[in-house]
Design an enzyme around this catalytic site. Structure first.
Site, short mmCIF file in Angstrom:
data_model
loop_
_atom_site.label_atom_id
_atom_site.label_comp_id
_atom_site.label_asym_id
_atom_site.label_seq_id
_atom_site.Cartn_x
_atom_site.Cartn_y
_atom_site.Cartn_z
N LYS A 83 37.83 42.37 44.67
CA LYS A 83 36.69 42.94 44.13
C LYS A 83 36.09 43.52 45.42
O LYS A 83 34.93 43.14 45.98
CB LYS A 83 35.65 42.16 43.23
CG LYS A 83 34.80 43.11 42.38
CD LYS A 83 34.11 42.31 41.37
CE LYS A 83 32.67 43.02 40.89
NZ LYS A 83 33.00 44.22 40.22
N1 PMP Z 1 37.59 46.64 36.88
C1 PMP Z 1 36.85 46.78 37.80
C2 PMP Z 1 37.29 47.90 38.75
C3 PMP Z 1 35.33 46.37 37.93
O1 PMP Z 1 34.65 46.73 38.72
C4 PMP Z 1 34.97 45.30 36.79
C5 PMP Z 1 33.43 44.80 36.86
N2 PMP Z 1 33.43 43.77 37.77
C6 PMP Z 1 35.94 45.02 36.02
C7 PMP Z 1 37.12 45.51 35.82
C8 PMP Z 1 35.56 43.94 34.99
O2 PMP Z 1 35.33 42.64 35.61
P1 PMP Z 1 34.63 41.71 34.87
O3 PMP Z 1 34.93 41.39 33.56
O4 PMP Z 1 35.20 40.22 35.90
O5 PMP Z 1 33.33 41.89 35.31
#
Ligand code: PMP
Length: 306
Positions: free
Chosen positions: A159
């Site tokens: 991330k």
């Molecule tokens: N993909 C991306 C590119 C994101 O930014 C997010 C948000 N964090 C997600 C998927 C979903 O991840 P999560 O469920 O862990 O928030």
């Protein structure tokens, strides 16, 4: 945006307006940093942060992938987030937390080994990411002209701050074209993820979501898979082609901010009856039961802050 009282920065609780960085901070110029997006909901026992430990671990692992050593442990950062929620004395239904690991002031040039590592956490009240109406009626999705970068040139599982240039371009393109959100394919033409959420489709009562081959390992996606199995649905993780998306009975996105947002249309193809599908609705309300502390079978995912 909704301002709050305090931001945690390098171990100190600073007033919101004083949480500032130098213009020559390394991350601002070269885009290496890691973020999280974590959410706390009001439950019958006060605010609880959803899957706090998983989010904090992912933050530290994202930073490791991009060659940044976080100078705090998971426990220290968990504590910082709990203290921040307490200090801000929030009153709304939910609060979004944004931890960030970034490179500060003192080194210029791409080589970042000596750049100081800084950590901050902000928290604020934030409504439905894709709109209240989208949560009920479903959103319109556009398959992007941008693809998710190939694994040989990027690290989609981090991330990482820099990854959001790709997300931003796709999102802007989709909104300019009159859609709500972008769906990005991988370099082979299979679904990767939306600009900030994971993708699910439903066909003949089977729930299908792609593996995280070059996408973020979404914590909400994992939760929803577990919830769907708990409710007795068959869940399959496999690659999904564009044609399958167009002919799905139902589809939805998952993410900490997006929560569980139904999709009613993709590239002018109406899915199912053109609204929030029946299985999507069940999963959506099941998800809110979990995060709001109404389903005690999933209470182990909650960190109560009082
Ligand atoms: N993909 C991306 C590119 C994101 O930014 C997010 C948000 N964090 C997600 C998927 C979903 O991840 P999560 O469920 O862990 O928030």
């Amino acid at each position: 945006m909704n301002e709050a009282k305090f931001i945690w920065m390098n171990g100190k609780m600073l007033p919101w307006s004083e949480a500032k960085i130098h213009i020559l901070s390394h991350t601002l110029h070269y885009g290496n940093g890691a973020i999280e997006g974590t959410k706390a909901y009001k439950t019958p026992k006060g605010y609880a942060i959803f899957r706090l430990n998983d989010h904090t671990k992912r933050l530290i692992e994202s930073a490791k992938m991009t060659l940044i050593t976080v100078p705090y442990t998971v426990e220290e950062l968990n504590k910082a987030q709990i203290e921040l929620l307490k200090a801000n004395e929030f009153t709304g239904e939910n609060v979004y937390l944004r931890p960030i690991v970034y490179l500060g002031y003192g080194v210029m040039g791409v080589y970042h080994k000596e750049a100081p590592v800084e950590v901050a956490v902000a928290a604020w009240e934030w409504g439905a990411y894709l709109g209240e109406e989208g949560m009920k009626r479903g959103i319109r999705l556009k398959i992007s002209s941008f693809s998710r970068p190939n694994n040989k040139s990027n690290m989609g599982k981090a991330k990482a701050v820099g990854n959001y240039l790709n997300s931003q371009m796709a999102k802007f393109e989709a909104v300019e074209a009159g859609y709500d959100e972008a769906l990005l394919l991988d370099d082979e033409g299979y679904v990767a993820e939306a600009s900030g959420a994971a993708f699910f489709m439903i066909k003949n009562d089977e729930i299908i979501t792609p593996p995280n081959d070059n996408s973020l390992a979404s914590i909400t996606q994992k939760t929803v898979i577990e919830l769907a199995q708990y409710l007795g649905y068959k869940v399959t993780r496999r690659r999904i082609s564009r044609e399958e998306v167009y002919t799905a009975d139902e589809a939805f996105l998952t993410g900490t901010a997006a929560e569980l947002t139904p999709v009613r249309e993709v590239d002018a193809r109406i899915l199912g009856a053109g609204g929030r599908g029946p299985i999507t609705e069940k999963l959506q309300s099941g998800y809110f039961d979990i995060v709001c502390g109404r389903n005690l079978d999933f209470e182990h995912y909650l960190t109560y802050i009082d």
